[in-house]
Design an enzyme around this catalytic site. Structure first.
Site, PDB file in Angstrom:
ATOM      1  CE1 TYR A   1      -9.370  -3.304   0.362  1.00 19.57           C
ATOM      2  CE2 TYR A   1      -8.695  -1.243  -0.382  1.00 19.57           C
ATOM      3  CZ  TYR A   1      -8.392  -2.309   0.332  1.00 19.57           C
ATOM      4  OH  TYR A   1      -7.240  -2.587   0.593  1.00 19.57           O
TER       5      TYR A   1
ATOM      6  CG  ASN B   1      -3.607  -2.597   6.734  1.00 18.77           C
ATOM      7  OD1 ASN B   1      -3.405  -2.021   5.565  1.00 18.77           O
ATOM      8  ND2 ASN B   1      -4.720  -3.174   6.991  1.00 18.77           N
TER       9      ASN B   1
ATOM     10  NE  ARG C   1      -6.523 -12.467   4.994  1.00 20.69           N
ATOM     11  CZ  ARG C   1      -7.218 -11.158   5.030  1.00 20.69           C
ATOM     12  NH1 ARG C   1      -6.895 -10.232   3.971  1.00 20.69           N
ATOM     13  NH2 ARG C   1      -8.012 -10.770   5.960  1.00 20.69           N
TER      14      ARG C   1
ATOM     15  CD  GLU D   1      -8.762  -9.184  -3.806  1.00 19.51           C
ATOM     16  OE1 GLU D   1      -7.399  -9.513  -3.433  1.00 19.51           O
ATOM     17  OE2 GLU D   1      -9.545  -8.902  -2.799  1.00 19.51           O
TER      18      GLU D   1
ATOM     19  CG  HIS E   1      -4.913  -6.177  -0.553  1.00 21.00           C
ATOM     20  ND1 HIS E   1      -6.360  -6.336  -0.104  1.00 21.00           N
ATOM     21  CD2 HIS E   1      -5.025  -7.312  -1.747  1.00 21.00           C
ATOM     22  CE1 HIS E   1      -6.973  -7.360  -0.669  1.00 21.00           C
ATOM     23  NE2 HIS E   1      -6.064  -7.684  -1.755  1.00 21.00           N
TER      24      HIS E   1
ATOM     25  CE  LYS F   1      -3.831  -2.341   2.159  1.00 17.62           C
ATOM     26  NZ  LYS F   1      -4.920  -2.047   3.323  1.00 17.62           N
TER      27      LYS F   1
HETATM   28  P1  DAT Z   1      -7.823  -6.809   5.214  1.00 12.91           P
HETATM   29  O1  DAT Z   1      -7.136  -5.644   4.327  1.00 12.91           O
HETATM   30  O2  DAT Z   1      -7.190  -7.559   6.502  1.00 12.91           O
HETATM   31  O3  DAT Z   1      -8.473  -7.795   4.214  1.00 12.91           O
HETATM   32  P2  DAT Z   1     -10.554  -5.645   5.076  1.00 12.91           P
HETATM   33  O4  DAT Z   1     -10.916  -6.285   3.487  1.00 12.91           O
HETATM   34  O5  DAT Z   1     -11.514  -5.869   6.299  1.00 12.91           O
HETATM   35  O6  DAT Z   1      -9.164  -6.070   5.832  1.00 12.91           O
HETATM   36  O7  DAT Z   1     -10.354  -4.006   5.114  1.00 12.91           O
HETATM   37  C1  DAT Z   1      -9.900  -3.617   4.178  1.00 12.91           C
HETATM   38  C2  DAT Z   1      -8.785  -2.541   4.441  1.00 12.91           C
HETATM   39  O8  DAT Z   1      -9.790  -1.324   4.959  1.00 12.91           O
HETATM   40  C3  DAT Z   1      -8.129  -2.693   5.565  1.00 12.91           C
HETATM   41  O9  DAT Z   1      -6.957  -3.344   5.217  1.00 12.91           O
HETATM   42  C4  DAT Z   1      -7.806  -1.405   6.069  1.00 12.91           C
HETATM   43  C5  DAT Z   1      -9.165  -0.540   5.872  1.00 12.91           C
HETATM   44  N1  DAT Z   1      -9.833  -0.725   7.294  1.00 12.91           N
HETATM   45  C6  DAT Z   1     -10.759  -1.970   7.507  1.00 12.91           C
HETATM   46  N2  DAT Z   1     -11.256  -1.748   8.815  1.00 12.91           N
HETATM   47  C7  DAT Z   1     -10.779  -0.480   9.070  1.00 12.91           C
HETATM   48  C8  DAT Z   1     -11.379   0.711  10.090  1.00 12.91           C
HETATM   49  N3  DAT Z   1     -11.983   0.249  11.171  1.00 12.91           N
HETATM   50  N4  DAT Z   1     -11.014   1.755   9.941  1.00 12.91           N
HETATM   51  C9  DAT Z   1     -10.183   2.299   9.061  1.00 12.91           C
HETATM   52  N5  DAT Z   1      -9.526   1.311   7.896  1.00 12.91           N
HETATM   53  C10 DAT Z   1     -10.042   0.162   7.896  1.00 12.91           C
HETATM   54 MG    MG Z   2      -9.802  -7.914   2.600  1.00 15.30          MG
END
Ligand code: DAT
Ligand code: MG
Length: 151
Positions: A51, A114, A87, A128, A117, A11
């Site tokens: 997303y 974080n 993961r 994806e 991805h 990212k």
């Molecule tokens: P992941 O990236 O672990 O698959 P996800 O698909 O639930 O997690 O969410 C995608 C991204 O969205 C995640 O990497 C960071 C952002 N995100 C998720 N939850 C969030 C939150 N509560 N506040 C801010 N950003 C968030």
């Molecule tokens: Mg995800």
């Protein structure tokens, strides 16, 4: 099978912090095979498809704005059980809860920065990969250490 593939993206925060090499290294070291890699600035439109499951979340507009703000490095990695193993290697979504030894647990603090991805299922990975890569950008090649990695 050993032909399973997943999408991993460094990212904007990971690219800005010069973590690309360390992240690529972890996947190489584990034994996975790199079959595609490119750097790009993503459009909000592409990111909203990527997303799509999060469209109703309050953080969604910030997520798109942030993810399109500076370059990403996106990769396709191949190998046995690569989706689930990646993961595990990436760690919990919230770096505050990610185990040390994972990318997020070693390099992150806040959920919206974080670092990486990783696709969360085999079907999600296929979707994806099709979204981000043209099939001509994915390289089928034989890795010379295959028989030392797999039985
Ligand atoms: P992941 O990236 O672990 O698959 P996800 O698909 O639930 O997690 O969410 C995608 C991204 O969205 C995640 O990497 C960071 C952002 N995100 C998720 N939850 C969030 C939150 N509560 N506040 C801010 N950003 C968030
Ligand atoms: Mg995800």
């Amino acid at each position: 099978g050993v032909r399973e593939r997943t999408l991993i993206a460094v990212k904007p925060d990971g690219v800005q912090r010069r973590l690309v090499g360390q992240i690529v290294h972890r996947f190489e070291q584990r034994g996975f095979k790199l079959v595609g890699l490119k750097m790009l600035k993503a459009s909000e439109d592409l990111l909203s498809q990527h997303y799509h499951e999060l469209k109703k979340k309050d953080f969604f507009p910030y997520l798109l704005c942030y993810m399109s703000s500076s370059p990403l490095v996106i990769m396709v990695w191949e190998g046995h059980n690569v989706v689930q193993t990646s993961r595990m290697m990436v760690g919990s979504t919230n770096p505050a809860e990610a185990n040390p030894g994972t990318v997020r647990g070693d390099f992150g603090i806040h959920v919206s920065r974080n670092v990486v991805h990783a696709s969360d299922s085999v079907e999600g990975a296929q979707r994806e990969i099709q979204l981000w890569f043209n099939h001509t950008e994915l390289i089928d090649w034989d890795c010379c250490d295959h028989s030392s990695t797999y039985e």
